[in-house]
Design an enzyme around this catalytic site. Structure first.
Site, PDB file in Angstrom:
ATOM      1  CG  ASP A 226      -1.910  -1.269   1.192  1.00 41.41           C
ATOM      2  OD1 ASP A 226      -2.278  -1.840   0.130  1.00 41.41           O
ATOM      3  OD2 ASP A 226      -2.089  -1.824   2.341  1.00 41.41           O
TER       4      ASP A 226
ATOM      5  CD  GLN B  94       0.542  -9.037  -2.777  1.00 38.19           C
ATOM      6  OE1 GLN B  94       1.381  -9.720  -3.405  1.00 38.19           O
ATOM      7  NE2 GLN B  94      -0.671  -8.708  -2.907  1.00 38.19           N
TER       8      GLN B  94
ATOM      9  CE  LYS C 186       2.410  -2.328  -4.385  1.00 37.12           C
ATOM     10  NZ  LYS C 186       2.090  -2.144  -2.910  1.00 37.12           N
TER      11      LYS C 186
ATOM     12  N   GLY D   3      -4.493  -4.282  -3.804  1.00 41.98           N
ATOM     13  CA  GLY D   3      -5.590  -3.412  -4.003  1.00 41.98           C
ATOM     14  C   GLY D   3      -4.657  -1.884  -4.208  1.00 41.98           C
ATOM     15  CG  HIS D   4      -2.291  -2.129  -7.033  1.00 40.32           C
ATOM     16  ND1 HIS D   4      -1.358  -2.747  -7.919  1.00 40.32           N
ATOM     17  CD2 HIS D   4      -1.857  -2.779  -5.735  1.00 40.32           C
ATOM     18  CE1 HIS D   4      -0.532  -3.490  -7.247  1.00 40.32           C
ATOM     19  NE2 HIS D   4      -0.864  -3.535  -5.991  1.00 40.32           N
TER      20      HIS D   4
HETATM   21  P1  GDP Z   1      -0.647   0.180  -3.492  1.00 37.40           P
HETATM   22  O1  GDP Z   1      -1.249  -0.936  -3.270  1.00 37.40           O
HETATM   23  O2  GDP Z   1       0.643   0.242  -3.349  1.00 37.40           O
HETATM   24  O3  GDP Z   1      -0.900   0.670  -4.958  1.00 37.40           O
HETATM   25  O4  GDP Z   1      -1.256   1.448  -2.660  1.00 37.40           O
HETATM   26  P2  GDP Z   1      -2.833   1.742  -2.156  1.00 37.40           P
HETATM   27  O5  GDP Z   1      -3.642   2.059  -3.223  1.00 37.40           O
HETATM   28  O6  GDP Z   1      -3.455   0.414  -1.622  1.00 37.40           O
HETATM   29  O7  GDP Z   1      -2.857   2.675  -0.932  1.00 37.40           O
HETATM   30  C1  GDP Z   1      -2.388   3.943  -1.360  1.00 37.40           C
HETATM   31  C2  GDP Z   1      -3.421   5.126  -0.998  1.00 37.40           C
HETATM   32  O8  GDP Z   1      -2.562   6.283  -0.820  1.00 37.40           O
HETATM   33  C3  GDP Z   1      -4.190   5.337  -1.923  1.00 37.40           C
HETATM   34  O9  GDP Z   1      -5.617   5.700  -1.322  1.00 37.40           O
HETATM   35  C4  GDP Z   1      -4.075   6.521  -3.072  1.00 37.40           C
HETATM   36  O10 GDP Z   1      -4.937   7.079  -3.571  1.00 37.40           O
HETATM   37  C5  GDP Z   1      -3.115   7.051  -1.852  1.00 37.40           C
HETATM   38  N1  GDP Z   1      -2.169   8.063  -2.056  1.00 37.40           N
HETATM   39  C6  GDP Z   1      -0.930   7.807  -3.223  1.00 37.40           C
HETATM   40  N2  GDP Z   1      -0.183   8.492  -3.117  1.00 37.40           N
HETATM   41  C7  GDP Z   1      -0.279   9.586  -2.186  1.00 37.40           C
HETATM   42  C8  GDP Z   1       0.164  10.945  -1.778  1.00 37.40           C
HETATM   43  O11 GDP Z   1       1.121  11.268  -2.118  1.00 37.40           O
HETATM   44  N3  GDP Z   1      -0.479  11.412  -0.846  1.00 37.40           N
HETATM   45  C9  GDP Z   1      -1.770  11.111  -0.523  1.00 37.40           C
HETATM   46  N4  GDP Z   1      -2.316  11.735   0.464  1.00 37.40           N
HETATM   47  N5  GDP Z   1      -2.354   9.996  -0.723  1.00 37.40           N
HETATM   48  C10 GDP Z   1      -1.785   9.133  -1.820  1.00 37.40           C
HETATM   49  P1  IMO Z   2      -0.924  -4.179  -2.350  1.00 39.27           P
HETATM   50  O1  IMO Z   2      -0.382  -4.745  -3.615  1.00 39.27           O
HETATM   51  C1  IMO Z   2      -0.898  -4.647   1.985  1.00 39.27           C
HETATM   52  C2  IMO Z   2      -0.893  -8.482   3.834  1.00 39.27           C
HETATM   53  C3  IMO Z   2      -1.984  -9.099   4.376  1.00 39.27           C
HETATM   54  C4  IMO Z   2      -1.411  -9.830   5.562  1.00 39.27           C
HETATM   55  C5  IMO Z   2      -0.530 -10.837   4.540  1.00 39.27           C
HETATM   56  C6  IMO Z   2      -0.801 -12.064   4.252  1.00 39.27           C
HETATM   57  O2  IMO Z   2      -2.139  -3.541  -2.302  1.00 39.27           O
HETATM   58  O3  IMO Z   2       0.340  -3.441  -1.601  1.00 39.27           O
HETATM   59  P2  IMO Z   2      -2.312 -12.757   2.148  1.00 39.27           P
HETATM   60  O4  IMO Z   2      -4.004 -12.467   2.003  1.00 39.27           O
HETATM   61  O5  IMO Z   2      -1.758 -12.254   0.891  1.00 39.27           O
HETATM   62  O6  IMO Z   2      -2.180 -14.325   2.426  1.00 39.27           O
HETATM   63  O7  IMO Z   2      -2.095 -11.897   3.517  1.00 39.27           O
HETATM   64  O8  IMO Z   2      -0.006  -9.827   3.585  1.00 39.27           O
HETATM   65  N1  IMO Z   2      -1.136  -8.190   2.431  1.00 39.27           N
HETATM   66  C7  IMO Z   2      -1.014  -6.975   2.041  1.00 39.27           C
HETATM   67  N2  IMO Z   2      -0.778  -5.693   2.851  1.00 39.27           N
HETATM   68  N3  IMO Z   2      -0.856  -4.544   0.705  1.00 39.27           N
HETATM   69  C8  IMO Z   2      -1.232  -5.443  -0.189  1.00 39.27           C
HETATM   70  O9  IMO Z   2      -1.247  -5.617  -1.255  1.00 39.27           O
HETATM   71  C9  IMO Z   2      -1.255  -6.902   0.524  1.00 39.27           C
HETATM   72  N4  IMO Z   2      -1.410  -8.028   0.146  1.00 39.27           N
HETATM   73  C10 IMO Z   2      -1.331  -8.876   1.117  1.00 39.27           C
HETATM   74  O10 IMO Z   2      -2.945  -7.844   5.076  1.00 39.27           O
HETATM   75  O11 IMO Z   2      -0.789  -9.351   6.722  1.00 39.27           O
HETATM   76 MG    MG Z   3      -2.890  -1.640  -1.675  1.00 36.93          MG
END
Ligand code: GDP
Ligand code: IMO
Ligand code: MG
Length: 438
Positions: free
Chosen positions: A13, A224, A16, A40-41
């Protein structure tokens, strides 16, 4: 010709999705190599927010091909739901999505067995996303998994599924799992899904290698992150695939010789969902304040993310494992409210300095984080698009991280939207942005 990978460096998270979306403009093909719908991207374009789990984020750019590689595990119903929901928002998902015939399939017994394992008294609970990802990879490695290609072969699939489902059912009963499941109903459902997935399925390793020969440029979408990597993360509190650089090749069929640049993504602080050690975790009101400022709730499960300070030893380790070309720091704006920002600059274990990650989670739990306090900027940086326009303390914060990590910080994100981004002059990211896709 040059290919790029974007990888998470902390516990997922990191943002990416945002960087992949930004970079995708300059590439022809975006490839996912591991994980499943545990990812979840988020991509925010204006006021539209897209949350992608299985489909590579590059799908949002017209003219690009999104590839789900052999290393991904696919829940067919989840994949079809995601395709439908993208189409409802006007995104074209036709021949621009390709799914590997070698990817493994997630079946209903996978989440069932996972829930049972997570609830077993005395066992270490991982805090998984409950999507059955771990048990699906277990089956792959145990050589009893079912691949997408098999799912598409009706008679073959029917035979294999019945044998495996019976065997898994016996395991479930032996474990005392009382939840019933209808394997003949599942069989029908999977056969229906197979027909809807069929047009997308191909040998993606062949497609990718042929495309490289034609001069196409590839962007690898990490899911991840390094600290969740099955080999290099905080075992056993991690996911079941290789989320660091190595997984890009085994999960796509593209040779390591064809991976040219690797950009790592890290938040300006740290978060983690699920269980496991977290050396810089903040408990109490300070952690709550960071969670509120960053909106730190899981994209997939909605769970509150644990929050803490930026961890330099962890990032140095992730840099070593991935040999980054550049680093992209996200969510700098989240730190705007602070007057002082502690940064973890070292680890100590039982009084002695430690310069590498322990291999045992229980030992990592014992690690003491050593901090240096940096001055905060305490003013808004949200939406800033040039490094020079940042407040001096924010520039100093970035320079401090860059100096200690010994890697270029090529970009900084100052908000969730595409435009809320700083690309630094002369950086790898600037080079990417100045090149054209085919
Ligand atoms: P990912 O799994 O690495 O793609 O990241 P996620 O989408 O799960 O979580 C990142 C969260 O941070 C999302 O809600 C993005 O919209 C938000 N986000 C990304 N870059 C920034 C930033 O520079 N500032 C803020 N405030 N939010 C951001
Ligand atoms: P993105 O791509 C954050 C974490 C789960 C748990 C562990 C194992 O959005 O960064 P799983 O269901 O994969 O067997 O769970 O890994 N986890 C993540 N945490 N971002 C993710 O993906 C994750 N995918 C798995 O919360 O701790
Ligand atoms: Mg994510």
């Amino acid at each position: 010709m040059s290919n790029l990978a974007v990888l998470g460096l902390q516990w997922g998270d990191e943002g990416k999705g945002k960087l992949i979306d930004l970079a995708a403009e300059h590439y022809d093909i975006v490839v996912r190599c591991q994980g499943g719908n545990n990812a979840g991207h988020t991509v925010q374009i204006g006021d539209k927010v897209y949350k992608l789990s299985l489909v590579p984020s590059g799908i949002l750019w017209p003219g690009k091909t999104a590839v789900v590689g052999n290393g991904v595990v696919i829940n067919p119903a989840a994949m079809l739901d995601e395709i439908d929901s993208l189409r409802r928002t006007g995104v074209r998902v036709e021949s621009n999505l390709l799914i590997s015939n070698r990817a493994h399939v997630v079946f209903p017994y996978h989440p069932l067995l996972e829930r049972s394992s997570e609830a077993t008294p005395g066992k270490r609970r991982i805090g998984t996303t409950s999507r059955g990802i771990g048990p699906c990879y277990e089956d792959k490695v145990a050589r009893r998994g079912i691949r997408v290609a098999e799912l598409l072969s009706r008679d073959h699939f029917t035979k294999r599924f019945r044998v495996i489902a019976e065997e898994r059912g016996a395991v479930a009963r032996a474990l005392g799992i009382s939840e019933p499941w209808d394997s003949e109903g599942a069989l029908e459902e999977y056969l229906e899904c197979a027909e809807r997935l069929r047009p997308f399925v191909t040998d993606t390793a062949k497609y990718l290698n042929d495309s490289i020969k034609q001069g196409k440029r590839l962007l690898f979408e990490g899911a991840q992150a390094t600290m969740l990597d099955i080999d290099f993360g905080t075992y056993p509190y991690l996911t079941s695939s290789n989320a660091s650089a190595g997984g890009l090749c085994t999960g796509s069929g593209v040779s390591p010789r064809l991976l040219h640049d690797i950009v790592g993504v890290a938040k300006a602080y740290a978060t983690r969902v699920g269980e496991g050690p977290f050396a810089t975790e903040l408990h109490g009101p300070a952690g709550d304040a960071l969670r509120d400022a960053g909106g730190e709730f899981g994209t997939v499960t909605g769970r509150p993310r644990r929050c803490g300070w930026f961890d330099i030893p962890l990032l140095r380790y992730a840099h070593a494992i991935n040999h980054l070309s550049s680093l992209f720091i996200t969510k700098l704006d989240v730190l705007d409210y602070l007057t002082t920002i502690p940064v973890c600059t070292g680890y100590r274990l039982r009084g002695a300095p430690l310069d590498w990650m322990p291999a045992i989670a229980e030992e990592y739990e014992e690690v003491e984080a050593v901090y240096e306090d940096l001055p905060g900027w305490n003013c808004p940086t949200r939406g800033v698009t040039s490094f020079d326009s940042l407040p001096q303390a924010a520039k100093d914060y970035i320079a401090f991280l860059e100096d200690r990590l010994e890697v270029e910080i090529g970009g900084v994100s100052t908000g969730p939207e595409r435009e809320q981004t700083i690309v630094r002059d002369g950086s790898v990211l600037e080079r990417v942005a100045s090149t054209r896709s085919c």
